[in-house]
Write an enzyme that holds these catalytic residues in place. Structure first.
Site, PDB file in Angstrom:
ATOM      1  N   ASN A 151     -37.221 -10.062 104.009  1.00 24.99           N
ATOM      2  CA  ASN A 151     -36.491 -10.097 102.881  1.00 24.99           C
ATOM      3  C   ASN A 151     -35.199  -9.054 103.071  1.00 24.99           C
ATOM      4  O   ASN A 151     -34.149  -9.334 102.322  1.00 24.99           O
ATOM      5  CB  ASN A 151     -37.264  -9.786 101.564  1.00 24.99           C
ATOM      6  CG  ASN A 151     -38.129  -8.395 101.959  1.00 24.99           C
ATOM      7  OD1 ASN A 151     -39.070  -8.683 102.929  1.00 24.99           O
ATOM      8  ND2 ASN A 151     -38.090  -7.262 101.209  1.00 24.99           N
ATOM      9  N   CYS A 327     -37.533  -3.671  95.018  1.00 20.24           N
ATOM     10  CA  CYS A 327     -38.711  -2.995  94.660  1.00 20.24           C
ATOM     11  C   CYS A 327     -38.628  -1.528  94.941  1.00 20.24           C
ATOM     12  O   CYS A 327     -39.407  -0.898  94.571  1.00 20.24           O
ATOM     13  CB  CYS A 327     -39.969  -3.610  95.201  1.00 20.24           C
ATOM     14  SG  CYS A 327     -39.988  -5.295  95.077  1.00 20.24           S
TER      15      CYS A 327
HETATM   16  N1  PLP Z   1     -42.882 -11.228  99.689  1.00 21.15           N
HETATM   17  C1  PLP Z   1     -41.441 -11.160  99.993  1.00 21.15           C
HETATM   18  C2  PLP Z   1     -41.024 -11.376 101.306  1.00 21.15           C
HETATM   19  C3  PLP Z   1     -40.556 -11.170  99.033  1.00 21.15           C
HETATM   20  O1  PLP Z   1     -39.193 -10.717  99.229  1.00 21.15           O
HETATM   21  C4  PLP Z   1     -40.887 -10.859  97.522  1.00 21.15           C
HETATM   22  C5  PLP Z   1     -40.197 -10.456  96.898  1.00 21.15           C
HETATM   23  O2  PLP Z   1     -38.961  -9.689  96.735  1.00 21.15           O
HETATM   24  C6  PLP Z   1     -42.305 -11.061  97.416  1.00 21.15           C
HETATM   25  C7  PLP Z   1     -43.262 -11.366  98.468  1.00 21.15           C
HETATM   26  C8  PLP Z   1     -42.811 -10.809  96.082  1.00 21.15           C
HETATM   27  O3  PLP Z   1     -42.675 -12.049  95.394  1.00 21.15           O
HETATM   28  P1  PLP Z   1     -42.908 -11.990  93.884  1.00 21.15           P
HETATM   29  O4  PLP Z   1     -41.617 -11.279  93.469  1.00 21.15           O
HETATM   30  O5  PLP Z   1     -42.807 -13.580  93.376  1.00 21.15           O
HETATM   31  O6  PLP Z   1     -43.962 -11.483  93.599  1.00 21.15           O
END
Ligand code: PLP
Length: 390
Positions: A151, A327
């Site tokens: 991400n 986050c």
């Molecule tokens: N996994 C990845 C690679 C992400 O980028 C994110 C969100 O930023 C998540 C998991 C979590 O997803 P969600 O926001 O739908 O809980």
């Protein structure tokens, strides 16, 4: 002032067409999909049609699609659900140092409760090494979880190869495809995965929606208990409007995926080349090759300054970007992804993630390229590190 949203990896706006598809299920089509009457049957039909749509896009069978509340829950179900199911026979887990916290924190939760965990490192571009996986996997490994694309940097892993190593050792393979679904091809058989996570709000769908693909025959211990929803693997009344929204969003993204990929790759080239020509001492974190990176993600380190100051200055010019993942923003600690990629801490702290999307235009990119040099110059002029170096 122009408003430029370059934080699409964090979240995306709901596409108007997705909203249109959802609205009837908040209004007259409000029935509980478990009810026997016609309201219930109508909702159930929408639920199953959505399941079929999602399944056909990722090359799965509808029975292998489970709707969840998002990427986090899909990751939790995959990691914790698998670890708990195999606990007595196999108690070793392997993941990578650059995973999203939805996976990392799940593994850490299990490690505190007696599971063995290994974290694979990555090279300078963010790639996991299949050799390292071969060296760490044992006949006690129940699960290998490696994300499809990161991400923060967009680096796309060679999932096929990693999954086949897991399979040779009888381990289950999970991939977090939250940042690739709808952006690059995601086909569960081509990737060779047993479990795969997706999220609705990264693909112009509603927040709080997601999917976990669980290959037929694959076992997990459920994390939620209650009714018989989702074949008793995910209890709770189904969010039918959200599920319809998710399926519509994925379908839309898939229908324009190839043209969008080309368009965004051109914008990425324009952006990277534009910034590199105008500003000295800038480094790309992740592969330059747009096929090895989700092209809409461009992570740059600006030497001698802190990412947070760039974010605030760009925000004043109407440009929204992020440093690391949303986050963890707010903390000044360097990104765990960049430090795992051996980016020096000072450079990691000066990194910005620009993530483009469906509504990003060439004008948005040109505006950002023109806004940045002055900001960087001003911040560097106040930086003791910069003055020492020049
Ligand atoms: N996994 C990845 C690679 C992400 O980028 C994110 C969100 O930023 C998540 C998991 C979590 O997803 P969600 O926001 O739908 O809980």
């Amino acid at each position: 002032m122009r408003q430029v949203y370059l934080d699409n990896n964090s979240t995306t706006p709901v596409d108007e067409r997705v909203l249109e598809a959802m609205l009837p299920f908040y209004k007259e089509g409000f029935g509980n999909a478990s009810s026997v009457h016609h309201w219930g049957r109508d909702s159930k039909m929408a639920l199953e049609e959505s399941r079929e749509k999602v399944a056909s896009i990722i090359g799965a069978d509808p029975s292998e699609i489970y709707f969840t509340s998002g990427g986090t829950e899909s990751d939790n179900i995959s990691v914790i659900g698998t670890a708990w199911y195999y606990e007595k026979k196999r108690n070793h887990l392997i993941t990578s140092a650059i995973e999203h916290h939805a996976v990392l924190s799940s593994v850490q939760f299990l490690a505190k409760r007696g599971f063995q965990a290994d974290y694979l490192g990555v090279d300078n571009e963010g790639f996991v090494s299949p050799q390292e996986l071969r060296g760490k996997i044992t006949d006690k490994t129940s699960l290998v979880s490696i994300m499809h694309a990161n991400n923060e940097t967009g680096t796309i892993q060679n999932i096929q190869e990693l999954a086949s190593i897991a399979k040779e050792h009888g381990a289950v393979f999970h991939t977090d495809a939250v940042q690739t679904a709808g952006k690059v091809k995601v086909n569960v058989d081509e990737l060779g995965v047993d479990l795969l996570s997706m999220s609705g709000h990264k693909i112009y769908g509603p927040k709080g929606t997601g999917v976990v693909y669980i290959r037929k025959g694959n076992k997990i211990t459920p994390l939620s208990y209650g009714g018989h929803h989702e074949k008793k693997r995910r209890a709770g009344t189904e969010n039918v409007p959200g599920i319809v929204g998710f399926a519509t969003a994925l379908e839309l993204a898939e229908s324009i995926r190839e043209t969008e990929h080309k368009r965004l790759a051109l914008l990425a080239d324009l952006f990277i080349d534009g910034i590199m020509t105008k500003i000295p001492n800038v480094y790309l974190n992740g592969p330059r090759d747009n096929e090895k990176r989700v092209p809409s993600t461009v992570n740059l380190s600006f030497e001698f300054i802190e990412g947070e100051s760039i974010i605030l200055s760009l925000d004043m010019k109407g440009v929204a970007v992020a440093s690391g993942s949303a986050c963890t923003s707010g903390s000044l600690s360097a990104s765990h992804v960049l430090t795992a990629m051996h980016v020096p801490v000072e450079l990691a702290q000066g990194s910005i993630r620009f993530s483009m999307g469906r509504f990003t235009t060439k004008e948005d990119i040109e505006y950002t390229i023109n806004a940045l040099p002055e900001i960087v110059e001003r911040l560097r002029s106040m930086s003791p590190l910069y003055q020492k170096s020049s």
